[in-house]
Design a protein around this motif. Structure first.
Motif, mmCIF file in Angstrom:
data_model
loop_
_atom_site.group_PDB
_atom_site.id
_atom_site.type_symbol
_atom_site.label_atom_id
_atom_site.label_comp_id
_atom_site.label_asym_id
_atom_site.label_seq_id
_atom_site.Cartn_x
_atom_site.Cartn_y
_atom_site.Cartn_z
ATOM 1 N N ILE A 31 46.826 46.958 4.739
ATOM 2 C CA ILE A 31 47.631 46.643 5.916
ATOM 3 C C ILE A 31 47.218 47.564 7.055
ATOM 4 O O ILE A 31 46.892 48.738 6.841
ATOM 5 C CB ILE A 31 49.144 46.778 5.620
ATOM 6 N N VAL A 32 47.187 47.016 8.248
ATOM 7 C CA VAL A 32 46.904 47.771 9.465
ATOM 8 C C VAL A 32 48.073 47.547 10.415
ATOM 9 O O VAL A 32 48.418 46.400 10.718
ATOM 10 C CB VAL A 32 45.589 47.312 10.126
ATOM 11 N N ILE A 33 48.689 48.639 10.866
ATOM 12 C CA ILE A 33 49.827 48.563 11.783
ATOM 13 C C ILE A 33 49.462 49.320 13.055
ATOM 14 O O ILE A 33 49.067 50.486 12.993
ATOM 15 C CB ILE A 33 51.098 49.165 11.154
ATOM 16 N N ALA A 34 49.578 48.666 14.193
ATOM 17 C CA ALA A 34 49.218 49.272 15.471
ATOM 18 C C ALA A 34 50.464 49.532 16.304
ATOM 19 O O ALA A 34 51.253 48.606 16.557
ATOM 20 C CB ALA A 34 48.260 48.369 16.241
ATOM 21 N N ASP A 35 50.650 50.783 16.695
ATOM 22 C CA ASP A 35 51.733 51.186 17.599
ATOM 23 C C ASP A 35 53.118 50.758 17.106
ATOM 24 O O ASP A 35 54.034 50.549 17.916
ATOM 25 C CB ASP A 35 51.495 50.617 19.006
ATOM 26 N N ASN A 36 53.269 50.591 15.791
ATOM 27 C CA ASN A 36 54.544 50.149 15.213
ATOM 28 C C ASN A 36 55.054 48.865 15.870
ATOM 29 O O ASN A 36 56.258 48.617 15.937
ATOM 30 C CB ASN A 36 55.616 51.239 15.335
ATOM 31 N N SER A 37 54.113 48.028 16.336
ATOM 32 C CA SER A 37 54.543 46.812 17.031
ATOM 33 C C SER A 37 53.873 45.553 16.501
ATOM 34 O O SER A 37 54.410 44.454 16.659
ATOM 35 C CB SER A 37 54.264 46.933 18.533
ATOM 36 N N GLU A 38 52.708 45.680 15.884
ATOM 37 C CA GLU A 38 52.043 44.518 15.309
ATOM 38 C C GLU A 38 51.241 44.951 14.094
ATOM 39 O O GLU A 38 50.842 46.113 13.975
ATOM 40 C CB GLU A 38 51.148 43.823 16.336
ATOM 41 N N GLN A 71 47.288 51.451 21.520
ATOM 42 C CA GLN A 71 47.271 52.436 22.598
ATOM 43 C C GLN A 71 47.532 53.858 22.099
ATOM 44 O O GLN A 71 47.020 54.823 22.672
ATOM 45 C CB GLN A 71 48.327 52.077 23.645
ATOM 46 N N LYS A 72 48.330 53.994 21.038
ATOM 47 C CA LYS A 72 48.714 55.329 20.585
ATOM 48 C C LYS A 72 48.340 55.607 19.133
ATOM 49 O O LYS A 72 47.830 56.671 18.818
ATOM 50 C CB LYS A 72 50.227 55.530 20.761
ATOM 51 N N GLU A 73 48.614 54.640 18.249
ATOM 52 C CA GLU A 73 48.478 54.945 16.827
ATOM 53 C C GLU A 73 48.084 53.713 16.026
ATOM 54 O O GLU A 73 48.542 52.603 16.305
ATOM 55 C CB GLU A 73 49.805 55.493 16.289
ATOM 56 N N VAL A 74 47.223 53.922 15.035
ATOM 57 C CA VAL A 74 46.901 52.895 14.046
ATOM 58 C C VAL A 74 47.187 53.486 12.672
ATOM 59 O O VAL A 74 46.682 54.555 12.329
ATOM 60 C CB VAL A 74 45.430 52.448 14.134
ATOM 61 N N PHE A 75 47.994 52.783 11.907
ATOM 62 C CA PHE A 75 48.380 53.206 10.555
ATOM 63 C C PHE A 75 47.739 52.233 9.571
ATOM 64 O O PHE A 75 47.929 51.022 9.677
ATOM 65 C CB PHE A 75 49.905 53.182 10.432
ATOM 66 N N GLU A 97 41.007 39.080 13.454
ATOM 67 C CA GLU A 97 42.380 39.509 13.726
ATOM 68 C C GLU A 97 42.520 41.027 13.587
ATOM 69 O O GLU A 97 43.183 41.676 14.405
ATOM 70 C CB GLU A 97 43.349 38.810 12.768
ATOM 71 N N MET A 98 41.897 41.596 12.550
ATOM 72 C CA MET A 98 42.006 43.036 12.335
ATOM 73 C C MET A 98 41.380 43.806 13.494
ATOM 74 O O MET A 98 41.959 44.770 14.004
ATOM 75 C CB MET A 98 41.343 43.425 11.012
ATOM 76 N N ARG A 99 40.199 43.362 13.931
ATOM 77 C CA ARG A 99 39.556 44.032 15.065
ATOM 78 C C ARG A 99 40.404 43.913 16.321
ATOM 79 O O ARG A 99 40.492 44.851 17.119
ATOM 80 C CB ARG A 99 38.164 43.443 15.298
ATOM 81 N N GLY A 100 41.049 42.744 16.499
ATOM 82 C CA GLY A 100 41.888 42.550 17.676
ATOM 83 C C GLY A 100 43.095 43.467 17.688
ATOM 84 O O GLY A 100 43.439 44.051 18.724
ATOM 85 N N ILE A 101 43.745 43.618 16.545
ATOM 86 C CA ILE A 101 44.933 44.474 16.464
ATOM 87 C C ILE A 101 44.564 45.931 16.701
ATOM 88 O O ILE A 101 45.238 46.649 17.450
ATOM 89 C CB ILE A 101 45.625 44.279 15.101
ATOM 90 N N ILE A 102 43.471 46.383 16.093
ATOM 91 C CA ILE A 102 43.030 47.761 16.324
ATOM 92 C C ILE A 102 42.620 47.946 17.781
ATOM 93 O O ILE A 102 42.902 48.976 18.405
ATOM 94 C CB ILE A 102 41.872 48.119 15.375
ATOM 95 N N GLY A 103 41.974 46.927 18.344
ATOM 96 C CA GLY A 103 41.517 47.018 19.727
ATOM 97 C C GLY A 103 42.640 47.088 20.738
ATOM 98 O O GLY A 103 42.453 47.603 21.843
ATOM 99 N N GLU A 104 43.830 46.569 20.386
ATOM 100 C CA GLU A 104 44.963 46.587 21.308
ATOM 101 C C GLU A 104 45.798 47.855 21.185
ATOM 102 O O GLU A 104 46.681 48.101 22.006
ATOM 103 C CB GLU A 104 45.857 45.368 21.051
#
Length: 279
Positions: A222-229, A135-139, A126-133
């Motif tokens: 916690i990993v947050i991608a593009d403030n969306s997931e 487009q702009k930012e990973v927090f 799941e973590m790899r998938g979220i980072i892989g999706e």
């Protein structure tokens, strides 16, 4: 590495059990007859020729011309194993594209917005998938570099896509983080450890039951991608309790999660500044 583990790893590369046994036997024995391979490997004599011919078709062994009875010889592992990996990757790529097509054609089910996963392998996926999706930012916020160890390839790929990757941590040993520093921008809040961080969290979040219930803050992140997931990961002190993660694909919740973390970090920085001022 014990022989059973070698057999297991060969099977993970796509060989059947008897194929793995026969290939290992040939590597061990060198050029040998089918009977010798059967005796050494435990492959039934009635099946050993079929197994060796199958390995020959895979490009892992060859028959020795002119030998009577027929002898077989393995190709060197330094050539054979990369070849197996390449074939496995090719098969994986074909299957992935086929399944993605099926997934895109499926319109009857909606995507899950909030769900949990349990166990290290599922969390890593799941973590790899979220980072892989992204487009702009990973927090990212975590105290432990091991939490991100499985995500290095995804982080490297995100960096190549010019995704901005930010890591927030506290009391970090920079030597432990050095393998990640060329993937991301790191903010390390010095002067506070996990216990102090949790104490400051309690001033921002009143309910810290996850800490009291045996969860290990040094194994959380916690990993947050593009403030969306996002994916929030929870490790434990107990070997009997599996780590688990909460996956959220709701932008509003992901934004709120980031705001809470930012508030905690601000509180920590104010706490450290106050301590320094009174010392």
């Amino acid at each position: 590495m014990p022989g059973d583990e070698i057999i297991s790893e060969l099977r993970s590369l796509g060989l059947h059990l008897n194929e793995a046994k026969a290939y290992k036997a040939l590597v061990t024995l060198g050029q040998s007859t089918a009977r010798a391979v059967a005796d050494h490997s435990g492959v039934p004599r009635s099946k050993v020729y079929d197994v060796l011919y199958s390995l020959e078709d895979r490009g892992l062994v060859r028959r020795v011309l002119g030998s009577d009875p027929t002898e077989f010889k393995s190709y060197p592992p330094k050539d054979a194993i990369p070849y197996l990996i390449e074939k496995l990757q090719q098969s994986g790529s074909v299957v992935m594209k086929a399944l993605e097509t099926i997934e895109q054609e499926r319109n009857t089910e909606s995507r899950e917005l909030v769900y949990t996963v349990e166990g290290q392998d599922q969390i890593k996926m799941e973590m790899r998938g979220i980072i892989g999706e992204a487009q702009k930012e990973v927090f990212i916020a975590t105290l432990n570099p091991a939490v991100l160890s499985a995500a290095r390839p995804a982080l490297a790929e995100a960096k190549r896509r010019n995704v901005n990757i930010q890591l927030f941590t506290a009391g970090a040993n920079m030597e432990e983080w050095k393998e990640f520093t060329h993937y991301l921008e790191m903010t390390n809040v010095e002067g506070i450890g996990p216990t102090g961080l949790i104490e400051q969290m309690s001033t921002v979040i009143e309910d810290v039951a996850i800490v009291d219930a045996g969860w290990n803050p040094t194994q959380m992140g916690i990993v947050i991608a593009d403030n969306s997931e996002s994916i929030g990961m929870f490790g434990t002190h107990s070997a009997q309790m599996k780590p688990w993660a909460l996956v959220v694909r709701v932008p509003l919740i992901a934004i709120l999660q980031r705001q809470v973390i930012t508030a905690v970090l601000s509180q920590v920085q104010r706490f450290i500044a106050a301590m320094e001022a009174t010392s």
